[in-house]
Design an enzyme around this catalytic site. Sequence first.
Site, PDB file in Angstrom:
ATOM      1  N   ARG A  96      12.138  -5.746   4.555  1.00 38.65           N
ATOM      2  CA  ARG A  96      12.047  -4.357   4.108  1.00 38.65           C
ATOM      3  C   ARG A  96      12.747  -3.349   5.009  1.00 38.65           C
ATOM      4  O   ARG A  96      12.896  -3.552   6.208  1.00 38.65           O
ATOM      5  CB  ARG A  96      10.588  -3.963   3.878  1.00 38.65           C
ATOM      6  CG  ARG A  96       9.756  -3.768   5.119  1.00 38.65           C
ATOM      7  CD  ARG A  96       8.322  -3.413   4.727  1.00 38.65           C
ATOM      8  NE  ARG A  96       7.480  -3.244   5.884  1.00 38.65           N
ATOM      9  CZ  ARG A  96       6.176  -2.986   5.826  1.00 38.65           C
ATOM     10  NH1 ARG A  96       5.565  -2.880   4.658  1.00 38.65           N
ATOM     11  NH2 ARG A  96       5.479  -2.829   6.924  1.00 38.65           N
TER      12      ARG A  96
ATOM     13  N   LYS B  25       0.831  -1.206   0.000  1.00 37.01           N
ATOM     14  CA  LYS B  25       0.000   0.000   0.000  1.00 37.01           C
ATOM     15  C   LYS B  25       0.870   1.262   0.000  1.00 37.01           C
ATOM     16  O   LYS B  25       0.643   2.181  -0.771  1.00 37.01           O
ATOM     17  CB  LYS B  25      -0.920   0.019   1.233  1.00 37.01           C
ATOM     18  CG  LYS B  25      -1.840  -1.194   1.345  1.00 37.01           C
ATOM     19  CD  LYS B  25      -2.800  -1.088   2.520  1.00 37.01           C
ATOM     20  CE  LYS B  25      -2.156  -1.067   3.888  1.00 37.01           C
ATOM     21  NZ  LYS B  25      -1.533  -2.350   4.297  1.00 37.01           N
TER      22      LYS B  25
ATOM     23  N   ARG C 257      -9.470   0.784   9.074  1.00 40.55           N
ATOM     24  CA  ARG C 257      -9.101  -0.583   9.425  1.00 40.55           C
ATOM     25  C   ARG C 257     -10.195  -1.275  10.216  1.00 40.55           C
ATOM     26  O   ARG C 257     -10.029  -2.439  10.570  1.00 40.55           O
ATOM     27  CB  ARG C 257      -7.834  -0.574  10.279  1.00 40.55           C
ATOM     28  CG  ARG C 257      -6.540  -0.842   9.480  1.00 40.55           C
ATOM     29  CD  ARG C 257      -5.396  -0.589  10.435  1.00 40.55           C
ATOM     30  NE  ARG C 257      -4.205  -1.311  10.183  1.00 40.55           N
ATOM     31  CZ  ARG C 257      -3.099  -0.774   9.656  1.00 40.55           C
ATOM     32  NH1 ARG C 257      -3.085   0.453   9.215  1.00 40.55           N
ATOM     33  NH2 ARG C 257      -2.011  -1.498   9.541  1.00 40.55           N
TER      34      ARG C 257
ATOM     35  N   ARG D 125      11.385  -1.014  10.517  1.00 39.44           N
ATOM     36  CA  ARG D 125      10.330  -0.695  11.472  1.00 39.44           C
ATOM     37  C   ARG D 125      10.399  -1.613  12.680  1.00 39.44           C
ATOM     38  O   ARG D 125      10.675  -2.791  12.554  1.00 39.44           O
ATOM     39  CB  ARG D 125       8.970  -0.851  10.796  1.00 39.44           C
ATOM     40  CG  ARG D 125       8.578   0.375  10.023  1.00 39.44           C
ATOM     41  CD  ARG D 125       7.343   0.135   9.218  1.00 39.44           C
ATOM     42  NE  ARG D 125       6.246  -0.452   9.977  1.00 39.44           N
ATOM     43  CZ  ARG D 125       4.997  -0.523   9.518  1.00 39.44           C
ATOM     44  NH1 ARG D 125       4.719  -0.025   8.326  1.00 39.44           N
ATOM     45  NH2 ARG D 125       4.054  -1.077  10.230  1.00 39.44           N
TER      46      ARG D 125
ATOM     47  N   ARG E 182      -0.371  -8.615  13.725  1.00 40.27           N
ATOM     48  CA  ARG E 182      -0.916  -7.660  12.745  1.00 40.27           C
ATOM     49  C   ARG E 182      -1.788  -8.381  11.725  1.00 40.27           C
ATOM     50  O   ARG E 182      -2.817  -7.863  11.300  1.00 40.27           O
ATOM     51  CB  ARG E 182       0.230  -6.903  12.053  1.00 40.27           C
ATOM     52  CG  ARG E 182       0.811  -5.806  12.938  1.00 40.27           C
ATOM     53  CD  ARG E 182       2.243  -5.487  12.577  1.00 40.27           C
ATOM     54  NE  ARG E 182       2.383  -4.765  11.334  1.00 40.27           N
ATOM     55  CZ  ARG E 182       3.529  -4.693  10.652  1.00 40.27           C
ATOM     56  NH1 ARG E 182       4.618  -5.304  11.104  1.00 40.27           N
ATOM     57  NH2 ARG E 182       3.592  -4.012   9.534  1.00 40.27           N
TER      58      ARG E 182
END
Length: 218
Positions: free
Chosen positions: A128, A15, A89, A162, A173
């Site tokens: 990432r 996203k 969400r 992160r 999550r």
Amino acid sequence: MTTNIILLGPPGAGKGTQARRLVEERGMTQLSTGDMLRQSRNSGSDMGRRVAEVMDRGELVTDDIVIGLIEERLDADRTDGFIFDGFPRTLAQADALAALLEKKRERLTAVIEMQVDDDALVRRITARSTCANCGEMYNDITKPIPEDGKCAVCGGTEFKRREDDNEQSLKQRLLEYYKKTSPLIGYYHANDQLDRVDGLGEIEEVSRAIKDVIDSRA
Ligand code: AMP
């Protein structure tokens, strides 16, 4: 009337990457509640301290907080359109967004579900990192940091991962996504606002599919 879209999908679906492209190419404004919450935690404010723990556990912060953040930005920003990235969400957030847009006499152009299977999500997320200076995103497998160690966009040399990009919080999550966020897929489908794109392709291909959806709905 401007173009307003929601990018919907689990963590790691791409996203943020796709939102950044739309910002560059179409002058739209990215509203990422995740980014806003990270800014708040970095500022050391009271709210930042409260949300940090929740985020690190991989749980959702309360609806009131994120709705408040979005409301502030909708009031303040002048733009060619908003990309809602990581918001809404929950169904309560979706209802709040509909009310906020109606108040501004705006509408949702499209809700785009980015579909990616769970194995790919885990692979992507644990690989990432972002440039600490400009936020450009990298991935050890698909888009590694250049060999000279400098960000391809700004030349920055510091990269960060992160805090919640680890297997433990990722599991939580994903659970939160399936339990609280995925019902939005049915909700927007029933409202005839939902389109799906395959999020597994090359960044360029996914980007084209998203633009096709936006143009067909505009
Ligand atoms: P993201 O960067 O979108 O993956 O968000 C990182 C974390 O911020 C999430 O795991 C949640 O803890 C929190 N968060 C971001 N957006 C929301 C939202 N719309 N509602 C509740 N919590 C959120």
